[in-house]
Write an enzyme that holds these catalytic residues in place. Structure first.
Site, mmCIF file in Angstrom:
data_model
loop_
_atom_site.group_PDB
_atom_site.id
_atom_site.type_symbol
_atom_site.label_atom_id
_atom_site.label_comp_id
_atom_site.label_asym_id
_atom_site.label_seq_id
_atom_site.Cartn_x
_atom_site.Cartn_y
_atom_site.Cartn_z
ATOM 1 N N ASP A 475 1.327 -10.901 -11.787
ATOM 2 C CA ASP A 475 1.184 -9.901 -11.112
ATOM 3 C C ASP A 475 1.256 -9.344 -10.117
ATOM 4 O OD1 ASP A 475 -0.410 -7.185 -11.441
ATOM 5 O OD2 ASP A 475 -2.879 -8.177 -11.161
ATOM 6 N N GLU A 478 4.652 -5.529 -6.338
ATOM 7 C CA GLU A 478 4.617 -3.796 -6.246
ATOM 8 C C GLU A 478 4.144 -3.283 -3.827
ATOM 9 O OE1 GLU A 478 0.963 -3.962 -6.835
ATOM 10 O OE2 GLU A 478 2.765 -4.985 -8.007
ATOM 11 N N ASP A 540 -1.962 -1.260 -15.891
ATOM 12 C CA ASP A 540 -3.649 -1.302 -15.452
ATOM 13 C C ASP A 540 -4.149 -0.096 -16.258
ATOM 14 O OD1 ASP A 540 -3.865 -4.002 -14.273
ATOM 15 O OD2 ASP A 540 -4.027 -3.143 -12.460
#
Length: 756
Positions: A475, A478, A540
């Site tokens: 995950d 960014e 998400d």
């Protein structure tokens, strides 16, 4: 005068009537102030000006199989039989800017403010030289009393050419490369964009950042913006923005992933109908340009030269079921799903390292070791699942938290180890850059430090990929702040490159763990990243059907990512983000899991998620959800032989497994539809993207098409409504396609045919 009994009540009413408007005015004013302070992208570019080509520079210049044609109108690069790149007639194809980009950030959201104080938008081509393996164009840029010198070299590459542009003097901070296109030709790509397949007319920032919560869905987006400083995002926020595109002219461009400057912040200007501007905040732009005989060939040519790791075959056998809650809960839900007939290839246990409660919902302890309270018999659980043919996958990201507050003396404090070794990203004061994650602080491992990267790869190999674990969600990626201090490089360049560094670290961890069948999946993306990981996911999504942030957006993001260098992409079944916005509680509609599972059954990886609020949302293992989900897992498994060939082709060629109809049937009515897709070249799917629907619109290409599950035949080259009750997704194969008999036989053997 004495008050009458009702006089106090009249006074109270007057006071209330006077007070209420005042309160409303104050409230509206407060909201207006908050709204005015919301961050937003402030973009600017240098628009191309006039082009002057000296007569002495005009001519045709060979370089390998290419020919560079320079004339009074501009430059064209020809390969045998086609042009791989050309400038817009009569206008500059190189520009420059002096200025700066400042950034506002908040919990992984980044908003650029571009300030240009010097523009050199006019261009001259003064000389052309040939020599060795390149053609070199030289000239000047000018405008507003400023000048700068540039040179552009053109050389061969597999699949097309390389254009390498450098500004050699003049103090330029950003370079623009402007490509020509036929008037209004559709533009696709720029990473995982969720706002439609054709990006024509947009001014688009190329920055990796949080996708957003709602992205325009109301009232959620307004509330998320006001209460969490712009957290709703916009139609151009994405985890995976890259400087790459293809067009309906059958030409493509991507910046060279191996060049650090290619990861710099850029702004794509698609507002002029016959050009595509890419303004890169660097003094160099190195672009790989391609052309193809058709869209599939174009995407393959653009991906040429990159080696991609294969996807482990075990993913193809069934769903990867996301579960949380500890040993007993995992055993209970796996047993319930197996009794319902579900095909399960793996479980995904994201809370393996422990769970904490935050205002957003259930979050994890980023300590990257098993939580022995939640999973006291972790090793036994993993081995028991393996005995049933079910693999175990978990979760990890590039952040570390101080383990002391967790109160578990039996685990390593990885944050403290990294701090003592100097392996954490630092702030301006030289201290670990602790960032608010929404209820707790964390610091990034400095992936520009080779020693830190090797240490973290070893941590993942020995702490995560051990005791029978075969993969994980990788995950984040960014969140590097633009004002961070790094061991090497500048955060302004490394920010967009961070997902690539993260993928390289994870690939090294799999190698160190001796796990050739390791499966990892990423949401953040950089140029060149598919060379280091087999799988991506769309991030998400909201727990709804919306095109802004729900099921439909997952499809749209997948289609854009597919032509941007991500050949294998999937999404969270049912979405992830669930928010109680008080005026509305965003939880999964009763049919969303079933419809998302239908979509995923025709994908490259079928994986569920419990959301950030598992107790408040429908789960695929709930009694009223199991049957529909189990049926789709059997369909997914039935398609395994066909899918295996599609995935292998995608891995070898870079052509996406999930394809927009434009890639398969360009120039047809079907090529205009963004709400359907092909799995490979044969299987057309029109997923239901509206809650409560019992039919779906499909645009069939020319020919005769057979419904995979019902066997009914339809005439093509038209749009029509097709019955699509839950459990009977609308999927079609052309009647004369050699794949049809095998696909029909597979669904029949699995008992999945229907008369619906």
């Amino acid at each position: 005068m004495t008050d009458t009994p009702d006089r106090p009540r009249r006074r109270l009413r007057r006071a209330v009537l006077l007070t209420v408007p005042t309160v409303l005015v104050v409230a509206v004013a407060a909201v207006a102030v908050l709204w005015a302070r919301l961050p937003e992208d402030q973009l600017d570019v240098v628009r191309p000006g006039r082009l002057e080509v000296q007569k002495a520079a005009q001519g045709s210049y060979p370089v390998g199989v290419l020919t560079v044609v320079v004339d009074a109108r501009g430059v064209r690069v020809d390969a045998p039989g086609r042009a791989v790149w050309q400038s817009a007639p009569g206008r500059a194809f190189v520009t420059g800017a002096r200025g700066s980009v400042s950034w506002e950030d908040h919990r992984g959201y980044f908003w650029p403010d571009v300030a240009i104080d010097g523009r050199v938008g006019n261009q001259s081509v003064q000389s052309v030289e040939t020599g060795g393996s390149a053609v070199r164009l030289r000239g000047r840029l000018s405008g507003n009393g400023r000048e700068a010198a540039y040179e552009m070299t053109v050389s061969e590459r597999a699949g097309g050419a390389v254009l390498d542009v450098r500004v050699t003097d003049g103090g330029v901070d950003a370079v623009g490369l402007v490509s020509g296109r036929s008037g209004g030709a559709a533009v696709h790509g720029f990473g995982e964009q969720f706002s439609g397949f054709d990006l024509d007319g947009r001014l688009l920032p190329v920055v990796v950042r949080e996708q957003g919560v709602g992205r325009g869905v109301q009232p959620l987006s307004a509330l998320a913006n006001l209460t969490n400083h712009g957290a709703a995002g916009t139609d151009q926020t994405t985890y995976a923005a890259t400087s790459t595109f293809v067009t309906d002219d059958l030409r493509g461009l991507r910046l060279d992933p191996s060049t650090p400057e290619s990861h710099a912040f850029a702004v794509a200007d698609l507002r002029t109908r016959d050009e595509i501007g890419l303004n890169v905040w660097s003094n160099r732009v190195r672009a790989q340009v391609s052309a193809g005989a058709d869209p599939l060939d174009l995407v393959g040519q653009q991906a040429a030269g990159e080696m991609r790791p294969p996807l482990a075959s075990w993913v193809n056998g069934g769903a990867v079921v996301g579960l949380q809650g500890g040993t007993a809960a995992v055993r209970r839900e796996v047993d319930a799903l197996r009794r319902s007939g579900a095909k399960i290839s793996a479980v995904w246990l994201q809370d393996w390292t422990g769970q904490r409660r935050t205002s957003f919902g259930d979050r994890l302890w980023w300590t990257w070791q098993p939580d022995r309270k939640r999973y006291p018999d972790w090793d036994r659980l993993v081995s028991d699942l393996a005995a049933q043919g079910i693999r175990t996958t978990t979760y990890v990201n590039p952040w570390l938290v101080d383990a002391k507050p967790k109160g578990d003396n039996g685990i390593r404090n990885l944050w403290e180890e990294a701090r003592q070794r100097g392996y954490l990203v630092k702030n301006a004061g030289g201290q670990p850059y602790q960032l608010d994650q929404g209820g707790f602080d964390a610091a990034l491992v400095d992936l520009t430090n080779p020693a830190a990267r090797a240490w973290y790869a070893d941590v993942i190999a020995t702490q995560v990929l051990t005791r029978g674990v075969d993969g994980f969600m990788a995950d984040f990626g960014e969140g590097l702040p633009y004002d961070a201090r790094l061991a090497a490089g500048d955060a302004a360049t490394e920010h967009n490159r961070w997902p690539l560094l993260w993928a390289q670290t994870v690939q090294d961890a799999c190698r160190r763990a001796g796990k050739p069948q390791c499966v990892t999946w990423f949401r953040s993306g950089s140029l060149g990243m598919s060379g280091h990981t087999p799988m991506f996911w769309t991030g998400d999504q909201l727990v709804d059907y919306s095109a802004q942030d729900g099921l439909a957006s997952a499809l749209h993001g997948t289609l854009a990512a597919g032509v941007s260098g991500w050949p294998l992409v999937h999404s969270d079944i049912g979405g992830y983000t669930s928010v109680n916005a008080k005026v509305r509680d965003y939880t999964r509609p009763s049919d969303l899991n079933a419809r998302w599972a239908e979509y995923a059954a025709f994908g490259t990886m079928m994986r569920t998620h419990e959301t950030n609020r598992p107790a408040d949302n429908k789960q695929v293992y709930d009694q009223d959800q199991r049957a529909a989900f189990a049926r789709m897992t059997r369909l997914y498994a039935a398609l395994a032989p066909y899918r295996a060939g599609v995935v292998q082709e995608a891995t070898i060629t870079g052509v996406p497994a999930i394809r927009h109809s434009w890639l398969v049937y360009p120039g047809t009515l079907a090529a205009r539809s963004d709400d359907q897709f092909f799995l490979g070249g044969s299987l057309l799917v029109a997923p239901v993207l509206k809650g409560g629907a019992t039919s779906v619109r499909v645009v069939l290409p020319p020919g005769r098409w057979v419904h995979l599950l019902t066997g009914k035949t339809y005439d093509g080259d038209r749009a029509l409504m097709v019955p699509a009750p839950v459990g009977t997704p609308a999927a079609f194969v052309q009647a004369d396609d050699p794949a049809l008999p095998g696909l029909r036989s597979a669904v029949q053997r699995a008992g999945l045919t229907s008369t619906g």
